[in-house]
Design a protein around this motif. Structure first.
Motif, PDB file in Angstrom:
ATOM      1  N   UNK A 293       0.624  -1.105  -0.088  1.00 49.38           N
ATOM      2  CA  UNK A 293      -0.144  -0.619   0.009  1.00 49.38           C
ATOM      3  C   UNK A 293       1.291   1.557   0.284  1.00 49.38           C
ATOM      4  N   UNK A 294       0.341   2.213  -0.640  1.00 46.69           N
ATOM      5  CA  UNK A 294       1.033   3.262  -0.364  1.00 46.69           C
ATOM      6  C   UNK A 294      -0.148   4.378   0.006  1.00 46.69           C
ATOM      7  N   UNK A 307       5.492   0.957   7.960  1.00 47.85           N
ATOM      8  CA  UNK A 307       5.909   2.297   6.900  1.00 47.85           C
ATOM      9  C   UNK A 307       7.457   1.480   6.146  1.00 47.85           C
ATOM     10  N   UNK A 308       8.333   2.086   5.412  1.00 49.17           N
ATOM     11  CA  UNK A 308       9.729   1.095   4.894  1.00 49.17           C
ATOM     12  C   UNK A 308      10.581   1.505   6.575  1.00 49.17           C
ATOM     13  N   UNK A 309      10.324   1.982   7.187  1.00 49.27           N
ATOM     14  CA  UNK A 309      11.053   2.287   8.632  1.00 49.27           C
ATOM     15  C   UNK A 309      10.668   1.200   9.607  1.00 49.27           C
ATOM     16  N   UNK A 310       9.953   0.236   9.219  1.00 52.68           N
ATOM     17  CA  UNK A 310       9.806  -0.972   9.755  1.00 52.68           C
ATOM     18  C   UNK A 310      10.554  -2.083   9.348  1.00 52.68           C
ATOM     19  N   UNK A 311      10.930  -3.064  10.981  1.00 55.83           N
ATOM     20  CA  UNK A 311      11.743  -4.104   9.935  1.00 55.83           C
ATOM     21  C   UNK A 311      11.028  -5.515   9.031  1.00 55.83           C
ATOM     22  N   UNK A 312      10.031  -5.001   8.790  1.00 56.18           N
ATOM     23  CA  UNK A 312       9.001  -5.980   8.080  1.00 56.18           C
ATOM     24  C   UNK A 312       7.706  -5.096   6.674  1.00 56.18           C
ATOM     25  N   UNK A 317       4.713   5.579   2.954  1.00 52.35           N
ATOM     26  CA  UNK A 317       4.211   6.717   3.447  1.00 52.35           C
ATOM     27  C   UNK A 317       3.934   7.365   2.748  1.00 52.35           C
ATOM     28  N   UNK A 318       3.155   8.871   2.001  1.00 53.00           N
ATOM     29  CA  UNK A 318       3.816  10.206   1.517  1.00 53.00           C
ATOM     30  C   UNK A 318       2.816  11.290   2.822  1.00 53.00           C
ATOM     31  N   UNK A 319       3.400  12.361   2.453  1.00 49.50           N
ATOM     32  CA  UNK A 319       3.265  13.004   4.276  1.00 49.50           C
ATOM     33  C   UNK A 319       2.358  13.634   3.727  1.00 49.50           C
ATOM     34  N   UNK A 320       1.655  14.222   2.214  1.00 53.57           N
ATOM     35  CA  UNK A 320       0.733  15.412   2.227  1.00 53.57           C
ATOM     36  C   UNK A 320      -0.557  14.722   0.914  1.00 53.57           C
ATOM     37  N   UNK A 327       3.287  10.933  -5.660  1.00 57.38           N
ATOM     38  CA  UNK A 327       3.912  11.311  -7.201  1.00 57.38           C
ATOM     39  C   UNK A 327       5.388  10.931  -6.588  1.00 57.38           C
ATOM     40  N   UNK A 328       6.060  11.995  -4.840  1.00 51.92           N
ATOM     41  CA  UNK A 328       6.864  11.145  -4.718  1.00 51.92           C
ATOM     42  C   UNK A 328       6.593  10.016  -4.161  1.00 51.92           C
ATOM     43  N   UNK A 329       5.347   9.115  -2.467  1.00 50.96           N
ATOM     44  CA  UNK A 329       5.661   8.628  -2.660  1.00 50.96           C
ATOM     45  C   UNK A 329       5.565   7.151  -4.425  1.00 50.96           C
TER      46      UNK A 329
END
Length: 388
Positions: A293-294, A307-312, A317-320, A327-329
Motif C-alpha cells: 500500500x502507498x 512503513x519502510x522504517x519497519x523491519x517487515x 507513506x507519503x506526507x501530504x 508522486x513522491x510516494x
C-alpha cells in the motif's frame, strides 16, 4: 440478559456496517435500532432477517435520498428510542447513536468509529467542501454544528465505557470528550481477499468518490506519470471531477462488484490510498491479497500499514494530501518497494480478522458486565440506617 444494538443509519453496507454485522453475530438475540433503514434487498443479508426499529426520520419527506439533511433532528430521534427494557446497550457510532438515553442500572458501551467528524475537527473542511463558509446558509450551518457539538459532548456522559476503532480515534475521543477508551480494531474480511504473489504492472485505487477520499488527487498524480498505469474503482458525487483529471494511462471502471475488486487487488503492483481515515479497511484488504500500500501517512493508516522504517514493511507513506506528495510516494515505492514481501503483507492483514474482533469485543464486554454485577452486589449489601 436483554441486549439492544444502536446504529446511526442503515443506508449501505460499508465499514461501520461490517462492525455491526459482527456485533449481531456476537448477540444474535439483540434488538436493533437505527434512525433510518434504507438498505436494499441485496445489502441487508448481514442483518439475517432481523427487524430494525427506526425513528420518525424514516417517514419524513425525501428521507431515503436526503437523510443526511435531517442531521439536526437526529439527536432528538435517537433520544426517542425506549431502551428501558434492556440490560446492555451497545452503540455503533460515528454520528449520533451514542446519545441514546439509558438508566443507572443499564450498561452502555459505545464503539466509536469517530466523534461526529463534520462537527468537530473536520468542521472547516466540511463547510468549505459544502460551500457553506459564507452567507445565511453558512451561518445556519455553523449554528447547527455548534448545537450538535454541545449535545455530543453532553451525551458522552451517558456512555459507561468507550471503545475506539483505532488509536487515532482514541485520541479524538479524549480530545473532545475527555474520556478514556479501549482500542479494538474493526474486522476486515481477509478470508474473502485471497493471497496472490504474482503481480501485474499497474496500480489500483478504490473508494467511494467523496471529497475526503481525495481520489481526484490520486488520478491527477498518475496523469502526470504517463508511464505508469492506474486502475480506478468506485463511484460517487466526485466522479465527474475525477474523470476530468484522468489521463490516457488512467482506467476508470466505476462501481464494480466485489469479485472484480478482489481480482484487481490481487494483481495490482500496489494499492494507492490518499484519505485520512479513522481506520481504513480497504488497505487491510489489499494487504490480505499480498499487495503493498502507498498511503497518506496520517490517521488509521499508521496503525494498519508497516512503513519502510519497519523491519517487515508492508507499504510506503507519503506526507501530504497533494499531487506532488503522491508522486513522491510512488517514486519511493518503485525505488525501495523490493523490500516489501507479499507474504508479510498477508501476515499483517491477519491481525484484523472478524474472529479477532469478536473475541476482543466479547472479552471487553464480559469484563465490564462483571464490574457492573459486582457493583450491584455491593450496593445491596449496604446497611441502610433506620430513622427513628
Amino acid at each position: 440478559m436483554k441486549v439492544a444494538i444502536v446504529h446511526d443509519w442503515l443506508t449501505t453496507y460499508a465499514g461501520s456496517e461490517k462492525v455491526l454485522e459482527q456485533m449481531l453475530e456476537l448477540f444474535p438475540e439483540a434488538d436493533l435500532f437505527s434512525t433510518v433503514d434504507f438498505l436494499s434487498g441485496s445489502e441487508r443479508q448481514f442483518l439475517r432477517g432481523k427487524e430494525v426499529h427506526t425513528s420518525f426520520i424514516q417517514k419524513l419527506p425525501l428521507a431515503k435520498k436526503k437523510y443526511r439533511q435531517y442531521l439536526p433532528l437526529m439527536p432528538m430521534a435517537v433520544e426517542q428510542f425506549d431502551l428501558s427494557p434492556y440490560d446492555l446497550i451497545l452503540s455503533s457510532s460515528h454520528a449520533v447513536s451514542k446519545g441514546v438515553i439509558t438508566g443507572p442500572n443499564q450498561l452502555h458501551i459505545s464503539y466509536v468509529h469517530s466523534p461526529i467528524r463534520y462537527a468537530w475537527d473536520l468542521q472547516h473542511q466540511y463547510l468549505k467542501e459544502s460551500g457553506l463558509q459564507k452567507g445565511l446558509k453558512g451561518m445556519a450551518a455553523k449554528w447547527m454544528l455548534s448545537k450538535i457539538r454541545m449535545w455530543d459532548y453532553r451525551t458522552s456522559n451517558g456512555v459507561d465505557y468507550f471503545i475506539a476503532n483505532s488509536g487515532f480515534i482514541s485520541s479524538r475521543i479524549w480530545k473532545v470528550y475527555r474520556r478514556e477508551s479501549q482500542v479494538i480494531y474493526p474486522p476486515a474480511n481477509v478470508s474473502a481477499f485471497a493471497y496472490q504473489e504474482e503481480k501485474d504492472d499497474f496500480y489500483l485505487t478504490a473508494s467511494r468518490m467523496v471529497p475526503y477520499k481525495k481520489m481526484d488527487l490520486i488520478v491527477e498524480a498518475f496523469s502526470k506519470m504517463p508511464d505508469k498505469q492506474l486502475v480506478v474503482i468506485g463511484d460517487g458525487p466526485e466522479m465527474e471531477k475525477v474523470r476530468q483529471r484522468a489521463g490516457s494511462n488512467v482506467q476508470i471502471l466505476g462501481y464494480q462488484e466485489d469479485e472484480v475488486l478482489i481480482e484487481r487487488m490481487q494483481r495490482a503492483k500496489a494499492f494507492v490510498f490518499a484519505a485520512e481515515e479513522d481506520f481504513g479497511i480497504t488497505v487491510v484488504e489489499a494487504q490480505a491479497c499480498g499487495t503493498p500500500v502507498i498511503a497518506y501517512g496520517k490517521g488509521g493508516s499508521l496503525e494498519t500499514i508497516q512503513g519502510l522504517d519497519s523491519p517487515n514493511p508492508t507499504g510506503v507513506f507519503f506526507e501530504e494530501q497533494s499531487v506532488g506528495s503522491i508522486i513522491a510516494g510512488v517514486q519511493r515505492f518503485e525505488a525501495e518497494g523490493r523490500r516489501i514481501s507479499p507474504e508479510q503483507c498477508r501476515r499483517n492483514a491477519m491481525s484484523f480478522t472478524p474472529d479477532a474482533f469478536k473475541r476482543n469485543l466479547k472479552d471487553f464486554i464480559d469484563a465490564k458486565l462483571a464490574v457492573k454485577s459486582a457493583s450491584r452486589l455491593r450496593s445491596t449489601d449496604l446497611e441502610i440506617p433506620q430513622v427513628l
